[in-house]
Design a protein around this motif. Structure first.
Motif, short mmCIF file in Angstrom:
data_model
loop_
_atom_site.label_atom_id
_atom_site.label_comp_id
_atom_site.label_asym_id
_atom_site.label_seq_id
_atom_site.Cartn_x
_atom_site.Cartn_y
_atom_site.Cartn_z
N PRO A 1 14.14 4.96 -3.38
CA PRO A 1 14.80 6.21 -3.01
C PRO A 1 13.88 7.19 -2.29
N LEU A 2 14.49 8.19 -1.71
CA LEU A 2 13.77 9.36 -1.21
C LEU A 2 13.58 10.29 -2.41
N ILE A 3 12.33 10.57 -2.77
CA ILE A 3 12.08 11.38 -3.95
C ILE A 3 11.63 12.78 -3.53
N GLY A 4 12.12 13.76 -4.28
CA GLY A 4 11.84 15.14 -3.92
C GLY A 4 11.94 16.07 -5.10
N PRO A 5 12.13 17.37 -4.87
CA PRO A 5 12.08 18.36 -5.95
C PRO A 5 13.19 18.22 -6.98
N GLY A 6 14.31 17.60 -6.63
CA GLY A 6 15.41 17.46 -7.57
C GLY A 6 15.05 16.63 -8.79
N SER A 7 14.08 15.74 -8.66
CA SER A 7 13.62 14.91 -9.78
C SER A 7 12.15 15.18 -10.11
N ASP A 8 11.65 16.35 -9.72
CA ASP A 8 10.24 16.69 -9.88
C ASP A 8 9.36 15.66 -9.18
N PHE A 9 9.84 15.14 -8.07
CA PHE A 9 9.10 14.22 -7.22
C PHE A 9 8.81 12.88 -7.90
N THR A 10 9.62 12.54 -8.90
CA THR A 10 9.55 11.22 -9.53
C THR A 10 10.67 10.35 -8.99
N GLY A 11 10.49 9.04 -9.06
CA GLY A 11 11.53 8.13 -8.62
C GLY A 11 11.35 6.76 -9.23
N THR A 12 12.42 6.00 -9.27
CA THR A 12 12.39 4.63 -9.77
C THR A 12 13.07 3.71 -8.77
N THR A 13 12.62 2.47 -8.76
CA THR A 13 13.22 1.43 -7.92
C THR A 13 13.51 0.21 -8.78
N PRO A 14 14.77 -0.24 -8.85
CA PRO A 14 15.08 -1.45 -9.62
C PRO A 14 14.70 -2.71 -8.86
N LEU A 15 14.16 -3.67 -9.59
CA LEU A 15 13.81 -4.98 -9.05
C LEU A 15 14.73 -6.02 -9.65
N TYR A 16 15.23 -6.93 -8.84
CA TYR A 16 16.15 -7.97 -9.31
C TYR A 16 15.70 -9.33 -8.81
N GLY A 17 16.21 -10.38 -9.45
CA GLY A 17 15.91 -11.74 -9.01
C GLY A 17 14.48 -12.16 -9.25
N LEU A 18 13.84 -11.62 -10.28
CA LEU A 18 12.46 -11.98 -10.60
C LEU A 18 12.42 -13.27 -11.40
N PRO A 19 11.31 -14.01 -11.36
CA PRO A 19 11.20 -15.24 -12.14
C PRO A 19 10.99 -14.93 -13.62
N ALA A 20 11.62 -15.67 -14.50
CA ALA A 20 11.52 -15.44 -15.94
C ALA A 20 10.16 -15.87 -16.48
N GLY A 21 9.64 -15.09 -17.42
CA GLY A 21 8.42 -15.46 -18.12
C GLY A 21 7.20 -15.58 -17.23
N GLU A 22 7.15 -14.81 -16.16
CA GLU A 22 6.04 -14.92 -15.21
C GLU A 22 5.37 -13.56 -15.01
N GLN A 23 4.11 -13.62 -14.59
CA GLN A 23 3.38 -12.41 -14.23
C GLN A 23 3.83 -11.96 -12.84
N VAL A 24 4.19 -10.70 -12.74
CA VAL A 24 4.61 -10.12 -11.46
C VAL A 24 3.60 -9.05 -11.07
N HIS A 25 3.07 -9.15 -9.88
CA HIS A 25 2.19 -8.11 -9.33
C HIS A 25 3.02 -7.25 -8.40
N TYR A 26 2.77 -5.95 -8.46
CA TYR A 26 3.53 -5.07 -7.57
C TYR A 26 2.63 -3.95 -7.06
N ARG A 27 3.04 -3.37 -5.95
CA ARG A 27 2.36 -2.19 -5.44
C ARG A 27 3.41 -1.23 -4.89
N VAL A 28 3.15 0.03 -5.13
CA VAL A 28 4.05 1.09 -4.69
C VAL A 28 3.38 1.88 -3.58
N THR A 29 4.08 2.07 -2.49
CA THR A 29 3.59 2.85 -1.37
C THR A 29 4.56 4.00 -1.12
#
Length: 530
Positions: free
Chosen positions: A91-119
């Motif tokens: 999402p576009l994050i701004g003052p309405g959420s105190d500049f916080t935001g979340t992104t849902p991830l789907y279709g991940l492999p079960a029981g596995e290590q997932v590496h992620y990076r947020v930009t």
């Protein structure tokens, strides 16, 4: 757990990159304690780290906070090199959420290590991006043989004990991180919005405790921004940010997120507050809670009305484990002597009790953890005559809020719901209670265990008295001998639960910071009572 697949611990680069964007808590941006400016030079920054929650076998929810309006972008991969990475447009994050935001991830492999990076990207120029923030987590297993291991505790920054840079901040988080659990269950009192901090406190032995201070932690929280500042405070600690970058969370709330011992409809008689209506304070806190934790709200997100989303929910973590996250705060009746002979509201409310009974009966998980933000058989007073939790010290037949718990325990027995145990925090010590009908005034239930842990970063307190209505036997306890013992004088406590992939046995370990395992109990699967 022999058949659990070998998943290497996150590499040093991932952990460091995910948590140490700044060298220490005191070096976070000047925006600490205030909302970020809307026009800043440079590129968007995410110095508050990343978090992950709502993890299932195929999905997760990633959290970040920016220092200005920004577009959230997430990439995931199976390795730290991020070869063949998937990109998720957040999402576009701004003052309405105190500049916080979340992104849902789907279709991940079960029981596995997932590496992620947020930009974070400039909304007006997508090419202007900040430094990526890195994290990692494991998805829930799809097979019984993989097993599960998680930690739990609660009570953070309470009784005047905040982030002390002289002792390295919240050191217990680093100890928990090194255990590399599948997730962390935070059992309430995630902040102390009603507990202002002082810059320093002199201990009984003459030593001085120093607190990192912010504007919001210098008074009780009343406004939305003040509640936001309280949730932001713990993210100043580098141990917490490093932990969040590696360990997913399951978070519930209790009273100190709003105000000590609050209940719906309460009107405060407290000179520290200009806003006396607790329902208004609770709605503001609940909004900040959902902004600062990656929690999927069953009733949706917040709108301009600031209405509260439902806090209670079921967390499915593979075929071995379901966690039933209770809200023993938002639906309760008023605190009272708690001896009424008829009580349909109790501590859960009628609707939550129906949900819990239905969900327990429908669960096919081997183990069913009931995550309670308050204990069952420990007497927790509220002033001279009223009581705060379920028990009220009368060891006879159920009265008051005990009636609702008796109904639930009877349901579990007669529906033959197997594999239940209760986990909680709240009382600021660690203990194990076994409940059995042969010791109880109320006998129509199957035996069960309740395990208590905490605090994580708060004052320690002596053990509470037991109420005999449900026949508790305190098998183990470790508690200070006086009230409000600082973390410099007494260890902090957390618990560990491990489910073996072969035998499906569940092992509970009560742990002390720096002191290893204090108590261990092994429970066998497939039983109504233990």
């Amino acid at each position: 757990m022999p058949h659990r697949p070998h998943i290497p611990s996150p590499g040093r680069r991932t952990v460091l990159r995910g948590s140490l964007l700044v060298p220490a808590a005191a070096a976070l941006p000047a925006a600490v304690g205030t909302a970020p400016a809307l026009a800043l030079a440079g590129r968007p920054e995410a110095a508050w780290g990343v978090q992950v929650g709502s993890v299932t076998a195929s999905s997760a929810l990633v959290w970040v906070r920016s220092d200005r309006p920004a577009r959230m972008l997430v990439e995931t991969a199976s390795t730290e090199s991020f070869r063949r990475a998937r990109r998720w447009h957040g999402p576009l994050i701004g003052p309405g959420s105190d500049f916080t935001g979340t992104t849902p991830l789907y279709g991940l492999p079960a029981g596995e290590q997932v590496h992620y990076r947020v930009t974070l990207a400039d909304p007006g120029d997508p090419r202007r991006t900040g430094k990526p923030v890195y994290g990692t987590f494991r998805t829930a297993p799809a097979r019984r043989r993989d097993g599960v291991r998680f930690l739990w505790s609660g009570d953070i920054a309470g009784q005047g004990w905040g982030i002390n840079p002289d002792i390295g901040g919240y050191r217990v988080y680093e100890e928990m991180r090194r255990l590399d659990p599948d997730f962390f269950l935070c059992s309430g009192d995630t902040v102390y919005a009603d507990g202002p901090l002082q810059p320093s406190v002199t201990l009984p032995d003459g030593r001085v405790w120093r607190n990192v201070m912010t504007e919001e932690k210098a008074k009780v929280a009343e406004t939305l921004d003040e509640y936001r500042g309280n949730f932001r405070y713990n993210l100043l600690d580098h141990n917490v940010r490093r932990f969040n970058a590696q360990v997913p969370s399951v978070v519930q709330w209790d009273d100190h997120e709003v105000r000590n011992n609050w209940y719906p409809g309460q009107i405060l008689d407290d000179a520290r507050y200009t806003e006396k209506n607790v329902d208004i304070l609770a709605a503001r806190s609940a909004r900040a809670f959902h902004e600062y934790f990656p929690v999927s709200a069953p009733n949706g997100s917040y709108g301009a009305s600031s209405r509260r989303s439902r806090m209670y929910r079921t967390v499915h973590h593979g075929p071995m484990l379901d966690v039933f996250v209770l809200d023993m705060r938002s639906h309760r009746n008023r605190n009272s002597p708690n001896r009424q002979a008829d009580d349909t509201t109790g501590i859960l409310g009628a609707e939550q009790l129906r949900w819990l009974k239905r969900s327990l009966a429908e669960s096919r998980a081997v183990w069913k953890v009931i995550a309670a933000d308050m204990p069952l058989g420990l007497v927790v007073p509220d002033g001279a005559t009223d009581f705060e939790a379920v028990a009220q010290g009368d060891p006879g037949a159920p009265l008051g809020r005990e009636l609702q718990i008796a109904e639930l325990l009877r349901f579990i027995k007669h529906r033959k719901v197997t594999g239940t145990l209760w986990l909680t925090a709240d009382v600021h010590y660690t203990s194990a209670q076994h409940y059995a009908p042969e010791r109880a005034a109320f006998k129509d239930f199957a035996p069960f265990w309740e395990f208590v842990s905490g605090p994580l970063a708060a004052g320690g307190f002596p053990a509470n008295a037991l109420d005999g209505t449900f026949g508790p036997d305190r098998v183990f306890v470790r508690a200070p001998d006086r009230a409000n013992v600082s973390p410099m004088e007494s260890p902090q406590f957390f618990g560990e639960v491990e489910i073996d992939g072969d035998s499906a046995e569940l092992t509970v370990r009560l742990r002390a910071e720096g002191g290893g395992v204090l108590f261990t109990k092994v429970l066998r699967p497939g039983r109504v009572g233990q």
